[in-house]
Design a protein around this motif. Structure first.
Motif, PDB file in Angstrom:
ATOM      1  N   GLN A  88       2.223  15.445   5.880  1.00 52.12           N
ATOM      2  CA  GLN A  88       2.976  14.475   5.097  1.00 52.12           C
ATOM      3  C   GLN A  88       2.563  13.058   5.486  1.00 52.12           C
ATOM      4  N   TYR A  89       2.451  12.188   4.487  1.00 53.16           N
ATOM      5  CA  TYR A  89       2.068  10.800   4.694  1.00 53.16           C
ATOM      6  C   TYR A  89       3.157   9.872   4.188  1.00 53.16           C
ATOM      7  N   THR A  90       3.232   8.707   4.789  1.00 50.34           N
ATOM      8  CA  THR A  90       3.986   7.617   4.165  1.00 50.34           C
ATOM      9  C   THR A  90       3.088   7.075   3.061  1.00 50.34           C
ATOM     10  N   ILE A  91       3.604   6.192   2.237  1.00 47.03           N
ATOM     11  CA  ILE A  91       2.778   5.652   1.160  1.00 47.03           C
ATOM     12  C   ILE A  91       1.597   4.868   1.725  1.00 47.03           C
ATOM     13  N   GLY A  92       1.801   4.156   2.818  1.00 52.62           N
ATOM     14  CA  GLY A  92       0.710   3.417   3.437  1.00 52.62           C
ATOM     15  C   GLY A  92      -0.364   4.335   3.993  1.00 52.62           C
ATOM     16  N   GLN A  93       0.053   5.414   4.624  1.00 48.48           N
ATOM     17  CA  GLN A  93      -0.901   6.384   5.161  1.00 48.48           C
ATOM     18  C   GLN A  93      -1.672   7.074   4.040  1.00 48.48           C
ATOM     19  N   LEU A  94      -0.962   7.394   2.954  1.00 47.14           N
ATOM     20  CA  LEU A  94      -1.622   8.022   1.806  1.00 47.14           C
ATOM     21  C   LEU A  94      -2.646   7.061   1.207  1.00 47.14           C
ATOM     22  N   ALA A  95      -2.261   5.805   1.054  1.00 44.24           N
ATOM     23  CA  ALA A  95      -3.187   4.809   0.506  1.00 44.24           C
ATOM     24  C   ALA A  95      -4.440   4.710   1.367  1.00 44.24           C
ATOM     25  N   LYS A  96      -4.262   4.656   2.656  1.00 38.60           N
ATOM     26  CA  LYS A  96      -5.407   4.562   3.569  1.00 38.60           C
ATOM     27  C   LYS A  96      -6.279   5.809   3.477  1.00 38.60           C
ATOM     28  N   ALA A  97      -5.666   6.969   3.458  1.00 34.10           N
ATOM     29  CA  ALA A  97      -6.412   8.224   3.380  1.00 34.10           C
ATOM     30  C   ALA A  97      -7.216   8.324   2.081  1.00 34.10           C
ATOM     31  N   ALA A  98      -6.669   7.774   0.999  1.00 34.71           N
ATOM     32  CA  ALA A  98      -7.330   7.861  -0.308  1.00 34.71           C
ATOM     33  C   ALA A  98      -8.260   6.682  -0.569  1.00 34.71           C
ATOM     34  N   GLY A  99      -8.189   5.658   0.275  1.00 31.05           N
ATOM     35  CA  GLY A  99      -9.054   4.495   0.089  1.00 31.05           C
ATOM     36  C   GLY A  99      -8.616   3.564  -1.014  1.00 31.05           C
ATOM     37  N   VAL A 100      -7.305   3.477  -1.229  1.00 29.74           N
ATOM     38  CA  VAL A 100      -6.756   2.586  -2.252  1.00 29.74           C
ATOM     39  C   VAL A 100      -5.625   1.767  -1.636  1.00 29.74           C
ATOM     40  N   GLY A 101      -5.108   0.843  -2.395  1.00 32.82           N
ATOM     41  CA  GLY A 101      -3.959   0.072  -1.952  1.00 32.82           C
ATOM     42  C   GLY A 101      -2.656   0.760  -2.320  1.00 32.82           C
ATOM     43  N   VAL A 102      -1.598   0.349  -1.653  1.00 34.94           N
ATOM     44  CA  VAL A 102      -0.268   0.896  -1.931  1.00 34.94           C
ATOM     45  C   VAL A 102       0.122   0.630  -3.389  1.00 34.94           C
ATOM     46  N   GLU A 103      -0.225  -0.531  -3.901  1.00 35.89           N
ATOM     47  CA  GLU A 103       0.133  -0.860  -5.288  1.00 35.89           C
ATOM     48  C   GLU A 103      -0.584   0.052  -6.281  1.00 35.89           C
ATOM     49  N   THR A 104      -1.769   0.523  -5.925  1.00 32.92           N
ATOM     50  CA  THR A 104      -2.476   1.475  -6.785  1.00 32.92           C
ATOM     51  C   THR A 104      -1.680   2.767  -6.892  1.00 32.92           C
ATOM     52  N   ILE A 105      -1.166   3.237  -5.765  1.00 29.37           N
ATOM     53  CA  ILE A 105      -0.351   4.453  -5.779  1.00 29.37           C
ATOM     54  C   ILE A 105       0.882   4.244  -6.637  1.00 29.37           C
ATOM     55  N   ARG A 106       1.537   3.119  -6.461  1.00 32.43           N
ATOM     56  CA  ARG A 106       2.737   2.846  -7.270  1.00 32.43           C
ATOM     57  C   ARG A 106       2.395   2.770  -8.760  1.00 32.43           C
TER      58      ARG A 106
END
Length: 150
Positions: A13-31
């Protein structure tokens, strides 16, 4: 990577910041992808949202598909088809995209030919004559560019 010492998180499980880092995108991209229904919005647990690590792969898929020129609507359609395992429909969408790319390439080749021709015309024109590039671009008909002789 998630903090595995934190007992409130599972290792996958990731926080949104960890997920963003793992995927190579910014948090706003995920949102943004969540607003576009490309990614799920998880429920709040222990005061914050956690995301399965597998979403990083989905985000990388979205980014690669965008690099190939797929729109987010087309990507959403591909994801829906992937969930239903409809390989023929996925091939059809990819083929349609290929046809669009081929049409764009043909347009680019026509533009390349026109610009090459105009540059040669400009180089061989006399000083008193109007610049062939400016004259062609001011013309209301694209055929005028192609019909000019070098």
């Amino acid at each position: 990577m998630p903090d595995i010492d934190n007992k409130d998180h599972d290792a996958d499980q990731y926080t949104i910041g960890q997920l963003a880092k793992a995927a190579g995108v910014g948090v706003e991209t995920i949102r943004y992808y969540q607003r576009r229904d490309l990614l799920p919005v998880p429920e709040v647990s222990s005061g914050f949202r956690t995301y399965p690590a597998s979403l990083a792969e989905r985000i990388r898929f979205i980014k690669r598909a965008q690099e190939l020129g797929f729109s987010l609507d087309e990507i959403a359609h591909l994801l829906m088809l992937e969930d239903s395992n409809d390989k023929q429909a996925i091939r059809d969408v990819a083929h349609e995209r290929l046809v669009q790319v081929q049409a764009k390439l043909a347009d680019l080749h026509r533009m390349e030919d026109m610009l090459t021709q105009l540059i040669h015309q400009c180089a061989s024109s006399t000083q008193q004559a109007q610049c062939p590039i400016i004259q062609a671009l001011a013309s209301s008909r694209p055929d005028d560019v192609e019909s000019r002789k070098c």
